[in-house]
Design a protein around this motif. Sequence first.
Motif, mmCIF file in Angstrom:
data_model
loop_
_atom_site.group_PDB
_atom_site.id
_atom_site.type_symbol
_atom_site.label_atom_id
_atom_site.label_comp_id
_atom_site.label_asym_id
_atom_site.label_seq_id
_atom_site.Cartn_x
_atom_site.Cartn_y
_atom_site.Cartn_z
ATOM 1 N N UNK A 1 -23.874 25.763 18.351
ATOM 2 C CA UNK A 1 -25.161 26.450 18.457
ATOM 3 C C UNK A 1 -24.923 27.956 18.388
ATOM 4 N N UNK A 2 -25.635 28.605 17.474
ATOM 5 C CA UNK A 2 -25.502 30.053 17.314
ATOM 6 C C UNK A 2 -26.616 30.731 18.114
ATOM 7 N N UNK A 3 -26.225 31.680 18.946
ATOM 8 C CA UNK A 3 -27.197 32.408 19.763
ATOM 9 C C UNK A 3 -26.890 33.901 19.683
ATOM 10 N N UNK A 4 -27.911 34.668 19.327
ATOM 11 C CA UNK A 4 -27.770 36.126 19.303
ATOM 12 C C UNK A 4 -28.057 36.659 20.701
ATOM 13 N N UNK B 1 -17.875 17.356 20.884
ATOM 14 C CA UNK B 1 -17.684 18.679 21.480
ATOM 15 C C UNK B 1 -18.862 19.573 21.100
ATOM 16 N N UNK B 2 -19.376 20.257 22.096
ATOM 17 C CA UNK B 2 -20.480 21.186 21.891
ATOM 18 C C UNK B 2 -19.990 22.607 22.149
ATOM 19 N N UNK B 3 -20.169 23.483 21.159
ATOM 20 C CA UNK B 3 -19.744 24.873 21.246
ATOM 21 C C UNK B 3 -20.970 25.794 21.207
ATOM 22 N N UNK B 4 -20.821 26.938 21.825
ATOM 23 C CA UNK B 4 -21.833 27.983 21.786
ATOM 24 C C UNK B 4 -21.200 29.230 21.179
ATOM 25 N N UNK B 5 -21.738 29.667 20.050
ATOM 26 C CA UNK B 5 -21.246 30.885 19.418
ATOM 27 C C UNK B 5 -22.264 31.995 19.697
ATOM 28 N N UNK B 6 -21.812 33.000 20.421
ATOM 29 C CA UNK B 6 -22.690 34.111 20.787
ATOM 30 C C UNK B 6 -22.365 35.305 19.907
ATOM 31 N N UNK C 1 -31.905 43.718 16.807
ATOM 32 C CA UNK C 1 -31.967 43.102 15.479
ATOM 33 C C UNK C 1 -33.101 43.682 14.654
ATOM 34 N N UNK C 2 -32.796 43.961 13.369
ATOM 35 C CA UNK C 2 -33.760 44.537 12.451
ATOM 36 C C UNK C 2 -34.246 43.460 11.495
ATOM 37 N N UNK C 3 -35.550 43.425 11.218
ATOM 38 C CA UNK C 3 -36.124 42.471 10.265
ATOM 39 C C UNK C 3 -37.202 43.194 9.470
ATOM 40 N N UNK D 1 -43.560 35.942 3.892
ATOM 41 C CA UNK D 1 -43.440 35.792 5.346
ATOM 42 C C UNK D 1 -42.032 35.282 5.642
ATOM 43 N N UNK D 2 -41.287 35.953 6.562
ATOM 44 C CA UNK D 2 -39.919 35.545 6.900
ATOM 45 C C UNK D 2 -39.791 35.393 8.417
ATOM 46 N N UNK D 3 -38.709 34.651 8.828
ATOM 47 C CA UNK D 3 -38.398 34.470 10.252
ATOM 48 C C UNK D 3 -36.885 34.428 10.405
ATOM 49 N N UNK D 4 -36.340 35.155 11.442
ATOM 50 C CA UNK D 4 -34.892 35.165 11.647
ATOM 51 C C UNK D 4 -34.508 34.138 12.709
ATOM 52 N N UNK D 5 -33.191 34.099 13.023
ATOM 53 C CA UNK D 5 -32.685 33.099 13.962
ATOM 54 C C UNK D 5 -33.143 33.345 15.399
ATOM 55 N N UNK D 6 -33.629 34.557 15.686
ATOM 56 C CA UNK D 6 -34.159 34.828 17.024
ATOM 57 C C UNK D 6 -35.613 34.417 17.149
#
Length: 755
Positions: A309-312, A347-352, A358-360, A613-618
Amino acid sequence: MRAYGRSHNDRRVILLRPSYIQSRSAIVYISKYVVRAVRWCLLCGVVLFVFAVLGPRVHAQSLRIDTTFNISFRFDAGPSFHEADIHTVPGLTPLPADVAAYGSATGVSTGFGLAWDTRIDSSNLLWGFSLAWRDRSVVLETEEPTTFTDINGGPISGLIRHNLELGYRQIALRPELFFRVAPALHLRSGISLDLTLESTASQNQTIVFPENRRFEESGSNQLTVDARDIPDLRGIQLEFMVGASYDFPIDDLHAFVARPYAELSRPLFAPAAAMKWNYTDLRAGLEIVWTPNAPKFDIRDTTIIRDTTVRLTPDVADQQTLLISSRGLDSVSEDYSTRYTHTTVTQEYLRMLPQPHPLINSNIEARFVLSDGRLAESALVNIEEVIENNVINLLPYIFFDLQSGELPDKYQQLIPDEGQVFSVGALPKRSTLEVYYNLLNIVGYRLQKAPTAKLVLTSCNDDPGTVRQKRSLAQQRAARIIGYLEHVWSIDRRRIRTNVKRLPSTPSPASSAIGRDENRRVELSSDDSSILAPIIVRDTTKNADPSVIRFLPDVITEAGLATWQIDLVSAAGGNKIHTIRGQNTIPEFIDWDFNNNSDVLQPGATALKYQLIIEDYLGTRDSSAVEDLLFEQIHPDDEEFADVTVNRYSLMSFDYNLFNLTDYHRRILQLVRAAATKSSNIRILGSTDVIGDVAYNLQLSRKRAETIADTLNLPTIQVSGIGEDPVTFPNDLPEGRFYSRRVDIILRDEKTGPE
């Protein structure tokens, strides 16, 4: 000793017959068995020495046998088939000369003992030894007709049975080989070394009738005439054995196994050289097998499934990857000798990822793509009205499923009421296959309109089976078509003639399944060309030029782009026309053709609105400004612009691997010549199915197009071969492949000025 006897000359004479049993002293008798007992004790000691000392050495050094070994106790029994032709046993009283010899008989073979076996190199081959006691006793018989004298001296007919009882007991030492053909099934074979413990031959007589007669020596109807050891018996006998066994585990660890078995054995040599006597044993038995240390081969494997899981996270300075959880799940299965353990680790990993701010941002532009490839912010959109005359040729074949006489469901079948309202003009205008699947309805409709026309059905059968079966199935298929035309379309069956053939006149290759599918058909032909004439469909469409809009997006997303979409809205009505969507990445440009979307070119429309229209991972969204793409419509109502008429002809179908013309093709070409004008722009396109080599098919399609062009001999002809065509028609169907073997002729006429 005396007995009532016989005489061939005078039946009143009493026959005297000597009979005796050899006597032995007790000392000789006891000493004989003491010597045998000592001998067998020494033999058992040698066998135990081989098992205990030599076996492990062979196991460890020469053969590298697996460490698993088994000890078993066995018991078996079964019939022993003795073949004998004995008239005289040396040392015993001979049979009278006119009495038949002792013949074959069936005895009972019983045995019990111990066995030891082990697996060779962890394979399916086992070997071992067994030590068993075995008893093969049998009674051989023959009968003697005779005459007795009664009290008054008169003759009485009688029958005496002679029995030869052979007692034969042995110790069997047998090396064996086992081959495992299934997890619990073994085939076994071996050579048995049989050492004789005891053998006896006893000769007896029994008065069968009259039942009241007695021997003087015994006072009964039975008498032992003689007894001794079997003469000239082999002290050591070799037997060959074959059999099979099956293992039934008794406990979960397979330490104890019940092993039923069956085997057949026969001596390699006759037991006694002085007698015509041999035997064959058929035994069934049971072993109780004990494995002192029964290890299983342990096979393990592991599958790792990772989910990240990627989390900013604004608080993180550098990228970090953390293991959140790890779960393992074992699945165990086993057979007779192996335990399989499969471990699935999740296995569950968290990538921070660091993201303080963040700019959009999103922007988009749209341009028309002109015919020369240039981009324009606005355009004059020419609306061209096209009249299309599409000539759809009928494929005069009905294809059947393998070994089936029923019409496939893909062919449209009506009921009589539906046939009354059927119209060829109401068929789908742009679907050639849908028109083809109405072939029987079109033929039935036209036969009604032409009451003198005749129809011929040629049923071809490339199914497996005998000639008679193939002919019967072909007739059944033709009868099914006749029945449909008669029931739904009221066509008199006397107007329909049938032929039966194995292959069509121009068959596809019968060596392949595809070719056999194409040959398994009923061909339709008629003496009236209108019955199978092409269907001409007239349609009017509108084409816009230019019609391609290119969108140029400009996106910035520091947190990573998750989703994007372009909304298209009609400027005239305000309703949404179309949405283009995507994920993760957005292309450098997106082309969209609105030619088939009538909402874009509504009367009076001069602009198309669009927005990105766009949306980021946050989860942050951003929208561009709503922009307008301007254009001006030019309609064919203005007299200075031209109308266009397109006539499309498909010359199908060419037979497999051929490019020559048929009478059917020539009739279509007559229509082409009649429709062509001096200003006609003519294109001829040849194509093939997907069977065969690609390069060869390209050449074949070109030859088909050139043959048509040479026959037409008209000006302004463009000729090309496109090769294989798997797109227009499905090539997994025989009708699709036939429609792909074609030449398309396209006549385009532009008519300037008002009519």
